[in-house]
Structures are given as C-alpha cells and as structure tokens.
Design an enzyme around this catalytic site. Structure first.
Site, PDB file in Angstrom:
ATOM      1  N   ARG A 114      41.247  89.477 -10.651  1.00  0.00           N
ATOM      2  CA  ARG A 114      41.084  89.282 -12.049  1.00  0.00           C
ATOM      3  C   ARG A 114      42.394  89.615 -12.735  1.00  0.00           C
ATOM      4  O   ARG A 114      42.687  90.932 -12.610  1.00  0.00           O
ATOM      5  CB  ARG A 114      39.965  90.160 -12.617  1.00  0.00           C
ATOM      6  CG  ARG A 114      38.459  89.384 -12.427  1.00  0.00           C
ATOM      7  CD  ARG A 114      37.379  90.207 -13.004  1.00  0.00           C
ATOM      8  NE  ARG A 114      37.593  90.406 -14.745  1.00  0.00           N
ATOM      9  CZ  ARG A 114      36.468  90.797 -15.444  1.00  0.00           C
ATOM     10  NH1 ARG A 114      35.385  91.004 -14.910  1.00  0.00           N
ATOM     11  NH2 ARG A 114      36.673  90.877 -16.553  1.00  0.00           N
ATOM     12  N   ARG A 118      40.199  97.806  -8.996  1.00  0.00           N
ATOM     13  CA  ARG A 118      39.389  96.835  -8.927  1.00  0.00           C
ATOM     14  C   ARG A 118      40.322  95.543  -8.906  1.00  0.00           C
ATOM     15  O   ARG A 118      39.966  94.590  -8.038  1.00  0.00           O
ATOM     16  CB  ARG A 118      38.297  96.873 -10.080  1.00  0.00           C
ATOM     17  CG  ARG A 118      37.397  95.699  -9.946  1.00  0.00           C
ATOM     18  CD  ARG A 118      36.335  95.715 -10.930  1.00  0.00           C
ATOM     19  NE  ARG A 118      36.591  94.887 -12.317  1.00  0.00           N
ATOM     20  CZ  ARG A 118      35.851  94.857 -13.437  1.00  0.00           C
ATOM     21  NH1 ARG A 118      34.737  95.598 -13.287  1.00  0.00           N
ATOM     22  NH2 ARG A 118      36.065  94.411 -14.693  1.00  0.00           N
ATOM     23  N   ARG A 165      28.280  93.089 -32.664  1.00  0.00           N
ATOM     24  CA  ARG A 165      29.657  93.552 -32.427  1.00  0.00           C
ATOM     25  C   ARG A 165      30.334  94.009 -33.980  1.00  0.00           C
ATOM     26  O   ARG A 165      31.423  94.177 -34.226  1.00  0.00           O
ATOM     27  CB  ARG A 165      30.538  92.483 -32.147  1.00  0.00           C
ATOM     28  CG  ARG A 165      30.219  92.185 -30.788  1.00  0.00           C
ATOM     29  CD  ARG A 165      31.644  91.892 -29.964  1.00  0.00           C
ATOM     30  NE  ARG A 165      31.093  91.940 -28.513  1.00  0.00           N
ATOM     31  CZ  ARG A 165      32.167  91.123 -27.431  1.00  0.00           C
ATOM     32  NH1 ARG A 165      33.051  90.731 -27.772  1.00  0.00           N
ATOM     33  NH2 ARG A 165      31.432  91.420 -26.112  1.00  0.00           N
ATOM     34  N   ARG A 173      42.396  95.794 -24.283  1.00  0.00           N
ATOM     35  CA  ARG A 173      40.851  95.661 -24.138  1.00  0.00           C
ATOM     36  C   ARG A 173      40.260  96.872 -24.900  1.00  0.00           C
ATOM     37  O   ARG A 173      39.195  96.795 -25.529  1.00  0.00           O
ATOM     38  CB  ARG A 173      40.379  95.256 -22.978  1.00  0.00           C
ATOM     39  CG  ARG A 173      40.699  93.852 -22.692  1.00  0.00           C
ATOM     40  CD  ARG A 173      40.780  93.584 -21.086  1.00  0.00           C
ATOM     41  NE  ARG A 173      39.589  93.794 -20.323  1.00  0.00           N
ATOM     42  CZ  ARG A 173      39.415  93.975 -19.205  1.00  0.00           C
ATOM     43  NH1 ARG A 173      40.637  93.845 -18.567  1.00  0.00           N
ATOM     44  NH2 ARG A 173      38.392  94.063 -18.412  1.00  0.00           N
ATOM     45  N   LYS A 213      28.658  99.308 -16.885  1.00  0.00           N
ATOM     46  CA  LYS A 213      27.671  99.299 -17.846  1.00  0.00           C
ATOM     47  C   LYS A 213      26.683  98.214 -17.120  1.00  0.00           C
ATOM     48  O   LYS A 213      25.261  98.169 -17.233  1.00  0.00           O
ATOM     49  CB  LYS A 213      28.064  98.151 -19.110  1.00  0.00           C
ATOM     50  CG  LYS A 213      27.364  98.320 -20.366  1.00  0.00           C
ATOM     51  CD  LYS A 213      27.875  97.621 -21.433  1.00  0.00           C
ATOM     52  CE  LYS A 213      28.838  96.591 -21.187  1.00  0.00           C
ATOM     53  NZ  LYS A 213      29.082  95.522 -22.151  1.00  0.00           N
TER      54      LYS A 213
END
Ligand code: IMP
Ligand code: MG
Length: 372
Positions: A316, A310, A271, A328, A196
């Site tokens: 992360r 990643r 949201r 998520r 995104k």
C-alpha cells in the site's frame, strides 16, 4: 435532536420548535377571526403547563387583550374529607367579558370540567377554550373545546411548558414517551493501524452488532449503481464533497436492512459535528441513540512503526512514506477532536488503550461496552 431521559423515562423528539410556532400562529388566527373587532378578550392561562404556550400565544395576538394566570389547586375539604379543586389567582371582575382559557393540553378533560364549573358562577359574557394539544381518544366529557392547536394520540409528551414530574418544562421542543433504547450503537474510532477492523470484527460477533463501514457502504452503492450511489457519484465526479444527507440516507438503508441485530458499529462516520447531530436525529426517530464513542488510543510512533512494517509487505503506497502516514494522523486527530468534544459533553466518550495483545485490547473494549 436526540432521545432524552427525564427521571426514569425516555422521550424522543416529536414536534420541533419551528412546527410549534406554526401551530400557535394558526391557533391565534382562528381565535382572532372569531372575535368582534372591538372586543378586548381576557386570556386566562392555566398554570403551570401553559406558561410557555401562553407567552408565545399572546405575543402573536395583535389586538388589545388582557392576560391573567390561574392555578388549579386541590385541597383537602376539612368538613367532608374530600379532595376539592379551587382556582387561585383570579382577582379581577370578569362581568360581561369574553374569557378565553389557554390550556397547554387537554387529556381526560377533568381539569377542563373544573374550569367550567368555576367560571359558570362568574357573570361572564362568553367562555371559550383554546388548547395547544388535545387527545381526542381519551377525552370523555361533553364539554366544548373551541380551538385546538393539534390533535395528538394518547401518548405522554413533555417540553414547551409540559412536564414529567416537573422536569422537561424548559425544553423548546415537544418530546414523546418512548420505550428505553434497546440497542448498543457504537461509534468506533481509531487511527490508521490501530487495529480497529480486527476489534470491530470481534465486537460484532460478541454482541450481534452490524459493522457499518462508511467506506464499504459507499463502494457498495456506487458499484451497484443504487439511486443513492449514482447521486454520490455525481458529486464525487464533480470533485465535490458528498452532502451529509446522501451519506445519512445510505446509512439509513443499511440500518433498515439489518433488523435482527442488537445494534451497530459506525465506522468512518460521523466525522463532523453536524454529521453526529444528523446521526442522533436519525436514531432518535427509531427510539434509539448512540451508546458510546470508543476511540482506540495508540502512540503515533508505535503506529508509524507498525504501518511501515505493513507497507513492506502490503505494497500500500500510503503505508510506505512516513510523512504521508503522519499526515493521515493529523487529519485523524483533527477530526476526532471535534467528535470527542461532542460525545464527551454527553458523557459517552471512551478512550481505550490500544497498545497490547489483541485479546487484551478486546477485553478493555468489552469492559466498557458492557456498561453501556
Ligand atoms: P386532563 O386529564 O385533561 O384533566 O389533564 C390534566 C393535566 O394533566 C393537564 O393539564 C396536564 O398538566 C397533564 N397532562 C395530561 N397529559 C399530559 C401529557 O401528555 N404530558 C404532560 N402533562 C399532561
Ligand atoms: Mg395543565
């Protein structure tokens, strides 16, 4: 409330139904105060526009009254080939009665003039005029208007009985003519790992849009201890959700700061449906609207693969645990589903295949955005 389109024209929210109720109530109060206790007035509504207003008005009127409707019809006078107006619908004796005309709107006063001309031939006791809206700057007559609900500027309005070429009468609120929206405002969605951010960067340069990431806006306001930032922090520190209004106000600031762009990419907001409504209302004030919601669609298994990859290099922590990643996605899917329905109902939801090379995906996005 948002911008609406009737035939070829756009209208923005102007007076909500709650405010209309207050205006009508005040008007009824004024009329009542002037009437002798035992006087039974005849209210005469001028169709078509007055039907909603008249129906609210008489239900607010607490004393005895009669109500009738007339229509001004223009017809061709066969002898003089002139357009003549005549009233149709009056079939009761008005001798010695107090007649109160109910008009939805008085603009030039031409209609009112016709009404005065026609009623002066009846032997009525007195003729009064109550209008919901009045445009003082265009009214050209010497005629008396006894009661005005609200003076408005000379801009065309619709709703609450008023029409534009017969459309708009059924709207519960009043909308005002506005130029066509100029911006491209996009709500961008994509699950974690869908690319995104990359696509938003390309789009903002292609169309001269401002990318507003709600997370960044929050961090900026809190870090710089702006009034809104401090307010938001208070809620966060107390473990509460930041109210929509605070978030919306931050976005407003951000939008107002960027006057020279062709639109906005909203990222991370809205949201919930109520946030989407708040965003619509805020844009409508500016004569703008959401052009489309675009969601990048990527199969979850592929995303998990990408994110785990990643995680190996980014460090992360939320990218290294598959069950956390799946969580998520669930959260994302639940939230998107609501908004997908909201924007789909307006025909502005676009799901885009997010699998492929960056340029390929960009092209798919451009193809959609160009049509908005
Ligand atoms: P007049 O110019 O006072 O004779 O108004 C004539 C009629 O035009 C009104 O009864 C309405 O039906 C229509 N009209 C005037 N202004 C508006 C408007 O802003 N919206 C919708 N109809 C209007
Ligand atoms: Mg009318």
């Amino acid at each position: 409330m948002k911008i609406i389109k009737l035939h070829d024209l756009y209208f923005k929210p102007f007076i909500c139904s709650t405010k209309l109720k207050v205006i009508v109530k005040n008007l009824v109060q004024q009329v009542t105060d002037d009437l002798p206790e035992n006087e039974v007035p005849v209210f005469i509504g001028i169709l078509n526009g007055c039907f909603v207003f008249a129906s609210d008005f008489i239900r607010e009127f607490e004393r005895d009254c009669e109500i009738s409707f007339v229509k001004l019809a223009s017809y061709q006078d066969t002898t003089s080939s002139k357009k003549v107006k005549k009233l149709i619908g009056i079939n009761q004796d008005l001798t010695d009665r107090t007649v109160i005309i109910l008009e939805d709107i008085i603009d030039t006063g031409n209609t009112l003039q016709e009404i005065y001309n026609i009623f002066k031939n009846e032997n009525i006791k007195q003729l009064k005029v109550a209008t919901l809206f009045f445009k003082p700057s265009v009214f050209k007559k010497e005629l008396h208007v006894d009661y005005v609900g609200k003076n408005i500027e000379d801009k065309f309005i619709v709703g609450y009985g008023l029409d534009y070429n017969e459309l708009g009468r059924n709207l519960p609120s009043i909308y005002q003519l506005t130029p066509p929206p100029k911006m491209k405002n996009i709500v961008l969605f994509g699950p974690p790992g869908a690319g995104k951010g990359t696509q938003a960067d390309i789009l903002k340069d292609t169309y001269n849009l401002k990318h507003i990431s709600t997370g960044d806006v929050f961090r900026y306001n809190i870090k710089n201890e702006t009034e809104l930032g401090l307010l938001a922090k208070k809620y966060i520190d107390a473990g509460d959700l930041v109210p929509d209004q605070v978030t919306i106000d931050m976005l407003k600031d951000e939008v107002d700061k960027n006057k020279n762009v062709n639109g906005f990419i909203f990222d991370g907001f809205p949201r919930t449906e109520s946030q989407a409504e708040a965003l619509d209302a805020f844009l409508a004030e500016k004569g703008e609207k959401i052009s489309g919601m675009i969601a990048l669609e990527v199969p979850e298994d592929l995303l998990v693969e990408r994110l785990l990859e990643r995680g190996k290099t980014s460090g992360r922590s939320d990218d290294t645990d598959e069950s956390k990643i799946r969580n998520r996605f669930n959260e994302y899917n639940t939230k998107t589903a609501v908004l997908k329905n909201y924007y789909q109902a307006q025909d502005i939801y676009f799901g885009i295949n997010g699998v492929g090379a960056i340029e390929e995906i960009t092209q798919r996005l451009l193809d959609v955005i160009d049509t908005l």
